[in-house]
Every structure is written in C-alpha cells, then in structure tokens.
Design a protein around this motif. Structure first.
Motif, short mmCIF file in Angstrom:
data_model
loop_
_atom_site.label_atom_id
_atom_site.label_comp_id
_atom_site.label_asym_id
_atom_site.label_seq_id
_atom_site.Cartn_x
_atom_site.Cartn_y
_atom_site.Cartn_z
N GLY A 201 3.28 22.21 11.45
CA GLY A 201 2.32 22.58 10.42
C GLY A 201 2.55 24.01 9.96
N VAL A 202 1.70 24.46 9.03
CA VAL A 202 1.88 25.79 8.45
C VAL A 202 1.68 26.88 9.50
CG1 VAL A 202 1.00 27.42 6.74
CG2 VAL A 202 1.27 25.01 6.14
N GLU A 203 0.76 26.67 10.43
CA GLU A 203 0.55 27.68 11.47
C GLU A 203 1.83 27.90 12.27
OE1 GLU A 203 -2.27 28.51 15.41
OE2 GLU A 203 -2.73 26.85 14.05
N GLU A 204 2.51 26.80 12.59
CA GLU A 204 3.78 26.94 13.33
C GLU A 204 4.86 27.58 12.46
OE1 GLU A 204 4.04 23.27 16.40
OE2 GLU A 204 3.65 22.71 14.32
N VAL A 205 4.79 27.36 11.15
CA VAL A 205 5.74 28.02 10.25
C VAL A 205 5.60 29.54 10.36
CG1 VAL A 205 6.32 28.47 7.83
CG2 VAL A 205 5.96 26.11 8.61
N HIS A 206 4.38 30.02 10.25
CA HIS A 206 4.15 31.47 10.30
C HIS A 206 4.54 32.03 11.67
CE1 HIS A 206 2.42 31.80 6.35
NE2 HIS A 206 1.52 30.88 6.61
N GLU A 207 4.26 31.27 12.73
CA GLU A 207 4.67 31.72 14.06
C GLU A 207 6.19 31.82 14.15
OE1 GLU A 207 3.00 28.90 16.73
OE2 GLU A 207 0.96 29.69 16.59
N ALA A 208 6.88 30.82 13.62
CA ALA A 208 8.35 30.82 13.68
C ALA A 208 8.94 31.97 12.88
CB ALA A 208 8.89 29.49 13.17
N VAL A 209 8.39 32.23 11.69
CA VAL A 209 8.87 33.34 10.87
C VAL A 209 8.68 34.65 11.62
CG1 VAL A 209 8.44 34.67 8.77
CG2 VAL A 209 8.55 32.17 8.66
N GLY A 210 7.54 34.81 12.28
CA GLY A 210 7.30 36.02 13.05
C GLY A 210 8.29 36.19 14.18
N ILE A 211 8.62 35.10 14.87
CA ILE A 211 9.58 35.16 15.97
C ILE A 211 10.96 35.54 15.46
CG2 ILE A 211 10.81 33.75 17.67
CD1 ILE A 211 8.19 32.11 17.96
N VAL A 212 11.38 34.92 14.35
CA VAL A 212 12.71 35.18 13.81
C VAL A 212 12.82 36.63 13.33
CG1 VAL A 212 14.31 34.61 11.94
CG2 VAL A 212 13.19 32.77 13.23
N THR A 213 11.83 37.09 12.60
CA THR A 213 11.92 38.45 12.03
C THR A 213 11.80 39.52 13.10
OG1 THR A 213 9.54 38.37 11.52
CG2 THR A 213 11.07 37.74 9.77
N ALA A 214 11.19 39.19 14.24
CA ALA A 214 11.04 40.18 15.31
C ALA A 214 12.19 40.17 16.30
CB ALA A 214 9.73 39.93 16.05
N CYS A 215 13.10 39.22 16.16
CA CYS A 215 14.17 39.07 17.15
C CYS A 215 15.22 40.16 16.98
CB CYS A 215 14.81 37.69 17.03
SG CYS A 215 16.09 37.38 18.26
N GLU A 216 15.40 40.96 18.00
CA GLU A 216 16.39 42.03 17.96
C GLU A 216 17.79 41.44 17.95
OE1 GLU A 216 17.59 46.06 20.52
OE2 GLU A 216 15.85 44.84 21.08
N GLY A 217 18.62 41.95 17.07
CA GLY A 217 19.99 41.47 16.97
C GLY A 217 20.19 40.33 16.00
N LEU A 218 19.11 39.91 15.33
CA LEU A 218 19.22 38.82 14.35
C LEU A 218 18.74 39.33 13.00
CD1 LEU A 218 19.80 35.75 13.91
CD2 LEU A 218 17.35 35.38 14.26
N GLN A 219 19.67 39.63 12.11
CA GLN A 219 19.32 40.10 10.78
C GLN A 219 19.56 39.04 9.70
OE1 GLN A 219 21.47 42.30 12.76
NE2 GLN A 219 19.52 43.13 13.49
N ASN A 220 20.34 38.01 10.01
CA ASN A 220 20.78 37.04 9.02
C ASN A 220 20.07 35.71 9.26
OD1 ASN A 220 22.18 35.67 7.06
ND2 ASN A 220 24.20 35.89 8.00
N TRP A 221 19.15 35.35 8.36
CA TRP A 221 18.46 34.07 8.54
C TRP A 221 18.09 33.48 7.19
CZ3 TRP A 221 13.05 32.95 7.84
CH2 TRP A 221 12.27 34.04 7.43
#
Length: 475
Positions: A201-221
């Motif tokens: 659902g949308v809540e999990e979308v926002h959680e996933a976006v937060g995890i991806v954008t906060a991940c050190e060493g991952l700039q390309n998504w």
C-alpha cells in the motif's frame, strides 16, 4: 507495459500518409519537449558480434501475482521475506533450490570471448528480487564474477517492491555489490494498488522511499509507475507524478497498462473500455508524464525512461542499442552472436533445460538474424530513444538506398513535426533541408545525419511509424 492510446491525431500532414493511430508504445522495464537534442551522451554503434558485457538474471519470486502480470513467477505468499537475510523467508527451499539451479546454468555457460571481456552491467529482475536473501544474491554475483569477470565499477541493479525489504536488508544488498535499485511503486493511491492486486500500500511506498534515500552508498535509484489503471483519473496521475518528483529518484520508468491474455485483468477488462481509461485519456497520461518529468529536470531518453543527467540505466541501454547480452534464469532471453533464444517459462522445463546444457545435449532452434531482421531491429530500437536512428551507420550496414527509402517514407511526418531530422551535431533541421537531402541518392546524407521521433507526439506514434518502416525493409 504500454498499449494503444488514442485514435487518429488531428494534425497529420496534408499529404495523406497511411492512417496511423497514436499510442503509448509497448515497453517493459525489457514509457520534454520536442527538442531534437539530448544532454545524454550518444550511444555507441550497435554490433551484435561484440562480446556481451551485460547480463540479466531472472529471480522469479513474488508474494502474489499482480492482476496485470504475465511474467514467469513463483508466488511465495503474502507474508514472505520482509526482513533481513537472517529472518523470515531466508531459507525458503523454493528460493534456495532455484538459486542452486541458476548457479548450475552460469557454471555450464561458456563465455563468448576468450579475451576476458568483463561484465559492465548486471540486472536482477523478476519477479520481486528483493525477496531473495542478500547472501544468495551475493552467490550469484560471485558466480558471474568467477565465470565472466566483473569490471571495476559495474552497474548492478535490482528490482525491489515496497514491503519486501527493510533498511538492514538493503544495506546487505549494497554491501554485496548492488549499487542501483529499481523500486516498483506503480501508484500513490491505495485504491489503485488494490485494484492491481499489488501486495503493498501507499504507507509501505513511503517507508520504502525513506529506506532507499537514507541508504548510505546508494545514490542511483529508479521508480516505476503505471498509467491507464482501472478508474485512474488525471488527478490521480498528477498526484503520482508529484509524489515521484518529490521523492527525487535519479531515474523514472513510466509504463502504460497492457492487458495481456491469461491474466486476471485480461479476463476482467477490455482495453479502452471503462473502468479502464479511454484511448484518449491514456495518451494524455503519457503527455502529462513527459511534461511534468521534463519540467522537473528529467531527460526523456527512451520511450518509457526518464533520468537526471548522467543516470541513464546502462543495462537497458544494452537493449536499446541492440548489443548482445547474457541472460540466466526461468523464462529469460539471451542475445548472443546474433542468436536470440529463451529458456522455458515453467520450473520443471527450466530444470530439464539446465540439465541438457550441462550434458552438452541442448541446442537452440533460433537462427541468426538475416539482414532484414537486423535492419528492423536497428530501426525499432533506435526510434525508441531520444538519440534516434543514425543514418550514416544504417547506410553502411544496410545500404544507402534503404536508408533513403526510409527517409522518403517519413517525409510527411518530418513536415508535420512528428519525426525530427537532425544534422551531425544533432541540431533539428528545417523541413526544406530534409527535402533537399532526398533529391538524389548521391547527395543523400550531406545534411541529414539522424532522424528521431518527437516527444511526446512522435513517441505516441512509434508503433505505427515503425510499422511503416518495416513495410519498406521487408515488403
């Protein structure tokens, strides 16, 4: 996937070309302005005889099958694999057994080149590869490195769905070599996600976006979106695009829903008939995406693909440039030495196929493409991109007469602006210069070096324009 968009446009040129029906063209992860140029570097000339430097790996596992999906998958159940590699789902025997089979295929595959050409890109697609424990993803990467070699800085992409990973699992994936994530969001409305049969659902979308954008060493998504969903409105689509831009991915893929036979949607709906959007509405979704993402600084470099400068998906460019690639796993397709062949789509058939590969008793039934097939591939793939068709290269490969015939076929569309003629510097040429270039075969190419489809109207017509080209190449 992209489908028919809307009926006959009203601004076709006055020379009465064959009837054409603008549509968002078919696309699968493998959719600006009308400017002819792109800030992205020009791709190299395709050569199917080059050693492959890219590999696609199919990891077919999903929590459930989405209503529009016709890909070869294995549904694990809605509670599968949402924690790091030491938690739930880590030792699912279906995943472990499949990866073992995949490793056997890699080990039994002989490198095309003895020169040690390393892999520049690896793409883990599916399915939902983020359900596969990171240690098993690492095992596949280790096998590829040992068999083919990896370049010093390969692009290693993995498709991930919201709700199938947490911060620890993503850190593990980055730790084993993943440096690009493709996040399958599809929509920012719970009603639309439920209508698609999505497991998040949308809540999990926002959680996933937060995890991806906060991940050190991952700039390309990258973020995936789908338009033309049941009961989707223009306001919903605008909201999804706004949320996407706000998330600031470096890449966005936009797909228009394709209704496939054998899927749940195929049983429920008819394209263009309510509750699906009309063909006109589908085309408008495509135009809105092009406008909004271009305004936000994304280059529309391929029919379904947008990126921030320098963030094109290198792996997908292998496809658009018609370069060879390895593929491994259930239902996957390779392009090696001019041959295209696919593996079985069912697990039992795939296991038998791997056994034959190991025994040396398998031989594919495909044949290498003849000149006409190769010319059609080049035209189709080139016209999907912002770079367009390199006429000089095409003339060298397939003859100046055929290139001239193609340009003559596109004359009314150049006049209307649906096809753009460009010089060697990729600057748009006035129609009169294009006409002058076509007056004699000896002088052809002195002005026009490339042709491309305009964005978005030409891209919407790509199926029909490419079909016209096919009629010239193979009448």
């Amino acid at each position: 996937m992209l489908r028919l968009a809307f009926p006959l446009v009203t601004h076709l040129p006055p020379k009465k070309p064959p009837p054409i029906h603008p549509r968002p063209p078919p696309a699968r992860r493998y959719a600006t302005t009308t400017a002819a140029t792109s800030s992205s570097p020009s791709p190299p000339h395709s050569n199917p005889e080059l050693p492959p430097s890219s590999v696609y790996v199919h990891l077919p596992f999903c929590r459930k099958r989405c209503h529009y999906c016709d890909f070869p998958i294995v549904a694990l159940g809605s509670s599968s694999g949402t924690t790091p590699s030491g938690g739930e789902g880590a030792d699912d025997p279906r995943i472990v057994d499949y990866v073992r089979l995949l490793l056997r295929e890699v080990a039994a595959t002989r490198p095309v080149s003895d020169d040690g050409v390393p892999l520049e890109t690896v793409f883990f697609g599916g399915g939902t590869p983020s359900l596969v424990p990171p240690r098993l993803v690492a095992a596949v990467l280790d096998a590829l490195r040992g068999r083919f070699g990896l370049s010093a800085c390969p692009e290693v992409s993995i498709e991930m769905d919201p709700g199938t990973f947490d911060a620890a699992r993503l850190r593990e994936l980055v730790g084993v070599g993943v440096n690009r994530v493709s996040l399958g969001v599809q929509a920012f409305q719970d009603d639309l996600l439920r209508a698609c049969g999505r497991a998040h659902g949308v809540e999990e979308v926002h959680e996933a976006v937060g995890i991806v954008t906060a991940c050190e060493g991952l700039q390309n998504w990258s973020m995936d979106l789908i338009s033309s969903l049941p009961k989707q409105t223009e306001e919903m689509w605008e909201e999804s695009l706004r949320c996407t831009v706000d998330a600031r991915p470096t890449h966005v893929s936009v797909y228009d829903l394709q209704i496939e036979q054998g899927t749940k949607f195929g049983q429920m709906y008819t394209p263009g008939v309510f509750p699906l959007p009309s063909d006109t509405e589908s085309a408008n979704f495509y135009k809105i995406a092009s406008k909004r993402l271009s305004e936000a600084g994304y280059n529309h470099y391929e029919i379904s693909s947008y990126c921030k400068p320098g963030y094109e998906c290198k792996h997908n460019l292998t496809y658009w440039q018609n370069r060879p690639f390895y593929a491994f796993g259930l239902g996957s397709a390779s392009y090696i030495n001019g041959f295209r062949y696919s593996r079985p789509r069912r697990m039992k058939g795939y296991a038998e196929w791997v056994q034959k590969l190991e025994d040396g008793t398998w031989s594919h039934e495909s044949r290498s493409s003849d000149s006409k097939d190769m010319a059609m591939d080049v035209v189709m793939l080139s016209l999907r991109t912002a770079w367009g068709l390199d006429l000089q290269s095409f003339s060298k490969s397939f003859g100046k007469s055929l290139a001239l015939s193609l340009c003559n076929t596109f004359r009314p569309f150049v006049e209307s602006g649906l096809v753009i003629a460009m010089d060697m510097e990729r600057r748009a040429l006035p129609h009169i210069d294009f006409e002058l270039d076509l007056q004699s075969e000896d002088d052809f190419g002195s002005r026009v070096a490339f042709i491309r489809l305009s964005d978005p109207d030409g891209f919407l017509l790509s199926n029909e324009l490419i079909s016209l080209a096919f009629g010239i190449i193979s009448p």
